[in-house]
Write a protein that holds these residues in place. Structure first.
Motif, PDB file in Angstrom:
ATOM      1  N   SER A  78      -4.861  -3.991   9.901  1.00  0.00           N
ATOM      2  CA  SER A  78      -4.989  -2.739  10.331  1.00  0.00           C
ATOM      3  C   SER A  78      -5.964  -2.340  11.114  1.00  0.00           C
ATOM      4  N   ASP A 107      -1.808   7.427   8.987  1.00  0.00           N
ATOM      5  CA  ASP A 107      -2.983   6.964   9.864  1.00  0.00           C
ATOM      6  C   ASP A 107      -3.996   6.916   8.454  1.00  0.00           C
ATOM      7  N   SER A 108      -4.908   6.200   8.706  1.00  0.00           N
ATOM      8  CA  SER A 108      -6.033   6.130   7.539  1.00  0.00           C
ATOM      9  C   SER A 108      -7.313   6.332   8.305  1.00  0.00           C
ATOM     10  N   VAL A 124      -5.915   8.469   3.502  1.00  0.00           N
ATOM     11  CA  VAL A 124      -4.915   8.323   4.201  1.00  0.00           C
ATOM     12  C   VAL A 124      -4.010   9.808   4.296  1.00  0.00           C
ATOM     13  N   GLY A 169       1.068   2.563   9.699  1.00  0.00           N
ATOM     14  CA  GLY A 169       0.200   3.069   8.863  1.00  0.00           C
ATOM     15  C   GLY A 169      -0.323   1.873   7.948  1.00  0.00           C
ATOM     16  N   LEU A 170      -1.166   2.105   7.319  1.00  0.00           N
ATOM     17  CA  LEU A 170      -1.711   1.180   6.367  1.00  0.00           C
ATOM     18  C   LEU A 170      -0.903   0.862   5.133  1.00  0.00           C
TER      19      LEU A 170
END
Length: 217
Positions: A126, A76-77, A49, A9-10
């Motif tokens: 990303s 996850d974003s 996010v 994830g970011l």
């Protein structure tokens, strides 16, 4: 369809100091299960996010039916496209479960970009990873049978536990989400009932064993 869950994830891609600044600037937002976070076409340009819970992204097809795109999980974003391009929201976002989000406005995010040069590279990486995962997921889905696609969709909607649980979802919703006919979904569910994987009722599907259902994937 959902991006590969193995993708970082970011927040996980950020250096510790940048991540701390990111968390310090962001505002925690909570949504109850079923709440609409934003609608397709909204002008909101914030980055969000998922910290806890799951968020479903969907959009309307040409006939006005809702088609689910994918389900986001912690890490996850979403909102990158409106944030970076100024375009309206491309999907509706709905909380599948109770959700905790970290929300940054466009102004907050630009401020972070100005102070952390490496953040631009992380964002590009990303986004590139997300696009690659979506392309791979789309390719995999096209090779699956309708029964496999239905089982994957049900597992996305299900909580990790317990093994037996009831989903408030109808055959029409599943058909629209998978872009297949309702008759095809009904046939897949009939076979799954015969195999002892599910029970069906009016707008309700009981998953009898998540472990066995995963065997269809």
């Amino acid at each position: 369809m959902k991006p590969d869950v193995g993708r970082l994830g970011l927040l996980d891609m950020l250096e510790p100091s940048v991540r701390a600044d990111f968390l310090r600037h962001g505002r925690e937002v909570f949504h109850a299960a079923g709440a609409v976070i934003h609608r397709e076409g909204d002008a909101d340009r914030a980055l969000e996010v998922v910290v806890d819970g799951r968020v479903a992204l969907s959009r309307l097809d040409e006939q006005g039916y809702e088609v689910q795109a994918w389900v986001l999980e912690p890490g996850d974003s979403f909102g990158e496209i409106p944030l970076l391009t100024g375009r309206p929201r491309t999907h509706m976002a709905v909380a599948v479960t109770a959700v905790r989000l970290l929300r940054l406005t466009q102004e907050q995010f630009i401020d972070l970009l100005d102070r952390h040069v490496g953040l631009r590279d992380v964002m590009m990486s990303s986004l590139a990873g997300m696009l690659a995962d979506l392309a791979d997921a789309y390719d995999r889905v096209q090779r699956l049978s309708v029964a496999q696609r239905v089982s994957r969709h049900l597992l996305q909607l299900a909580a990790p536990a317990p093994d037996r649980q009831v989903l408030a979802v109808g055959q029409g919703e599943i058909a629209r989400a998978l872009n297949v006919t309702r008759e095809a979904v009904a046939g897949a569910l009939r076979q799954m009932r015969a195999d002892g994987l599910v029970e069906t009722g009016y707008r309700a599907i009981t998953l009898l064993s998540l472990q066995k259902l995963r065997g269809l994937r």
